[in-house]
Enzyme design. Structure first.
Site, mmCIF file in Angstrom:
data_model
loop_
_atom_site.group_PDB
_atom_site.id
_atom_site.type_symbol
_atom_site.label_atom_id
_atom_site.label_comp_id
_atom_site.label_asym_id
_atom_site.label_seq_id
_atom_site.Cartn_x
_atom_site.Cartn_y
_atom_site.Cartn_z
ATOM 1 C CG HIS A 205 -0.482 0.280 2.510
ATOM 2 N ND1 HIS A 205 -0.332 1.563 2.982
ATOM 3 C CD2 HIS A 205 -0.113 -0.541 3.517
ATOM 4 C CE1 HIS A 205 0.110 1.509 4.239
ATOM 5 N NE2 HIS A 205 0.259 0.257 4.575
ATOM 6 C CG ASP B 286 2.138 1.436 8.057
ATOM 7 O OD1 ASP B 286 1.874 0.914 6.967
ATOM 8 O OD2 ASP B 286 1.314 1.527 8.980
ATOM 9 C CD GLU C 20 -3.159 -1.012 5.057
ATOM 10 O OE1 GLU C 20 -3.043 -2.024 5.748
ATOM 11 O OE2 GLU C 20 -2.914 0.135 5.513
ATOM 12 C CD GLU C 21 -2.067 2.833 7.165
ATOM 13 O OE1 GLU C 21 -2.830 2.370 8.021
ATOM 14 O OE2 GLU C 21 -0.850 2.609 7.135
ATOM 15 C CG ASP D 71 1.639 -2.884 5.292
ATOM 16 O OD1 ASP D 71 2.341 -1.910 5.583
ATOM 17 O OD2 ASP D 71 0.393 -2.884 5.365
ATOM 18 C CG HIS E 265 -0.868 3.939 12.129
ATOM 19 N ND1 HIS E 265 -2.050 3.255 12.174
ATOM 20 C CD2 HIS E 265 -0.200 3.457 11.047
ATOM 21 C CE1 HIS E 265 -2.095 2.384 11.168
ATOM 22 N NE2 HIS E 265 -0.982 2.492 10.476
HETATM 23 ZN ZN LIG Z 1 0.573 -0.548 6.525
#
Ligand SMILES: [Zn+2]
Length: 475
Positions: free
Chosen positions: A246, A258, A292-293, A321, A415
């Site tokens: 992603h 990420d 994706e998130e 990922d 995140h």
């Molecule tokens: Zn990810």
């Protein structure tokens, strides 16, 4: 056996050494990974430190990937697939009884509602119409226990019986409950405002004689984005090896690990194949998934839009990922042919063999719905992948296997805004990129012994195995 047949074994070993898998593995270039990471970080830095859908950094990422691929237009067919995402933000909410606020969470994709005061009515699991029939639920707050079906199903049924809202309480004691009602597809509707609670608070509500007051301030925004697809012009297009990563980050940070790490390794692979004019027996399809998130939307959209004929051409899907965490573990998705599409187990074994061959430890992570393979698995395509961890704490035994720090999160910047250039371990990234290059080389060269594709009935979204949808609980 080995001693008796040593000559034959040596011959076989030399064949393996000269294989495409080995050739590709040797071409992983850390300098290239680093330069690309710096470029992605630069793109995010021009966009309030994010590459999330709807941001300038997101557009920058799409342009960057497309621009690099277009340098190899003679080698790849390049396309993109546009789709809409309904993005939800919960701005405020409250549940209270007798003027006292109750500990509750708001489920994503809850519609907004102003102040409502209503009677709480228990509906068992709230998964069947029977749970509602014979109950006067109109204008009430339905209260259901977690389990039996998706949260979405519960919220849909509550809506269809005109409940004003829904509480879903946990099925195990002690913990609250937070989740998402749907996948954020284009159309989101037919749901009621939904709150999560602990088992204890939920039961209190069920037994309360007082009315419950609640409100939900929830906003929706439609965002257009796209997946980027590159397929080698050569190779057998009826036997496709598909790799996905992603390309979006969360709103809170630049997402360099990420999933800058995964999307960069795929980009590095794309350039390596083209620059060396690598010809393979099977076609290679590389996809950079968007959104994706916010609930694995790009990958699901892609997998769901395959015709039966196109679906059957994809022999396997490999998902990459988060490849380079500082406090990493080498994690393999635990494919199991009894429950996952047949072939998933073989992919898992291929990864473990590679790590073992290189004297490296590895662990397995459950395929519980958190990553982009879900849409493909639900369309009966064999899936696999690797990662290096997420927000969980590293166990002592994992520290013994991989080094790093125990009782600390695999990714302290998960995140967050600090998922930046410092959030990368280049040894882990190089190792995993080598594994990815090797595996691709092997499958692209030959799928002999890999199970043939069959379409089985599409697994329902309510497949209880996938209790997550991305980061959020779904069931
Ligand atoms: Zn990810």
């Amino acid at each position: 056996m080995r001693l008796v047949y040593w000559c034959w074994c040596l011959a076989l070993a030399s064949v393996t050494l000269g294989s495409l898998a080995e050739e590709l593995e040797a071409k992983v270039n850390v300098v290239d990974l680093r330069l690309k990471a710096e470029h992605l970080f630069h793109i995010a830095s021009l966009s309030n430190n994010t590459r999330a859908i709807g941001s300038i950094g997101h557009e920058g990422t799409l342009h960057y990937i497309t621009r690099l691929l277009r340098e190899h237009q003679g080698f790849y067919d390049i396309s993109s697939q546009t789709f809409n995402v309904t993005f939800n933000s919960i701005r405020d909410y409250q549940v209270s009884v007798d003027g006292q606020a109750v500990n509750a969470s708001a489920f994503y994709y809850s519609p907004a509602t102003g102040n409502v005061t209503a009677r709480a009515v228990a509906v068992e699991l709230g998964c069947e119409e029977n749970d509602y029939i014979d109950i006067d639920i109109k204008g009430c707050l339905a209260v259901a226990q977690r389990g039996g079906c998706t949260f979405e199903r519960k919220a849909q049924l509550a809506k269809s019986f005109d409940a004003a809202g829904l509480v879903i309480y946990n099925s195990v004691p002690g913990e609250g409950l937070k989740g998402t009602l749907t996948r954020g597809n284009d159309e989101v509707g037919g749901l009621v405002p939904t709150f999560g609670m602990s088992l204890e608070d939920g039961l209190k509500l069920v037994n309360s004689v007082s009315e419950v007051s609640f409100f939900m301030d929830s906003a929706f925004e439609k965002i257009e984005t796209r997946n980027i697809i590159a397929e080698t012009k050569t190779g057998d297009h009826d036997n496709i090896v598909l790799l996905g990563s992603h390309l979006d980050s969360v709103e809170a940070g630049p997402g360099i690990n990420d999933n800058g790490s995964g999307s960069i390794t795929l980009l590095h692979l794309a350039q390596t194949l083209a620059e060396n004019n690598i010809q393979t027996e099977n076609s290679i399809r590389l996809i950079w998934f968007s959104a994706e998130e916010v609930g694995l939307i790009g990958s699901s959209f892609y997998a769901d839009s395959l015709t039966e004929k196109e679906n059957l051409k994809i022999r396997l899907m490999l998902d990459y990922d988060m490849l380079a965490l500082p406090n990493y573990a080498f994690e393999i998705y635990e494919g199991d042919d009894l429950v996952d599409p047949v072939g998933s187990q073989q992919i898992k074994n291929k990864y473990s063999e590679w790590y073992a061959l290189h004297g490296l430890n590895y662990t397995f992570i459950p395929m519980d719905g958190r990553l982009d393979y879900v849409g493909f698995a639900q369309q009966s395509i064999p899936v696999g992948g690797i990662a290096t961890g997420a927000e969980k704490l590293k166990l002592l035994e994992e520290m013994e296997m991989f080094g790093g720090v125990a009782n600390e999160s695999f990714d302290q910047c998960y995140h967050q805004t600090c998922d930046n250039l410092q959030n990368l371990n280049y040894n882990a990234w190089e190792t995993n990129s080598k594994l990815i290059f090797n595996t691709l080389g092997s499958y692209a060269e030959s799928l002999n012994g890999f199970p043939a594709r069959h379409l089985v009935a599409t697994k329902s979204l309510a497949d209880l195995r996938y209790m997550y949808r991305g980061d959020e609980l779904f069931i």
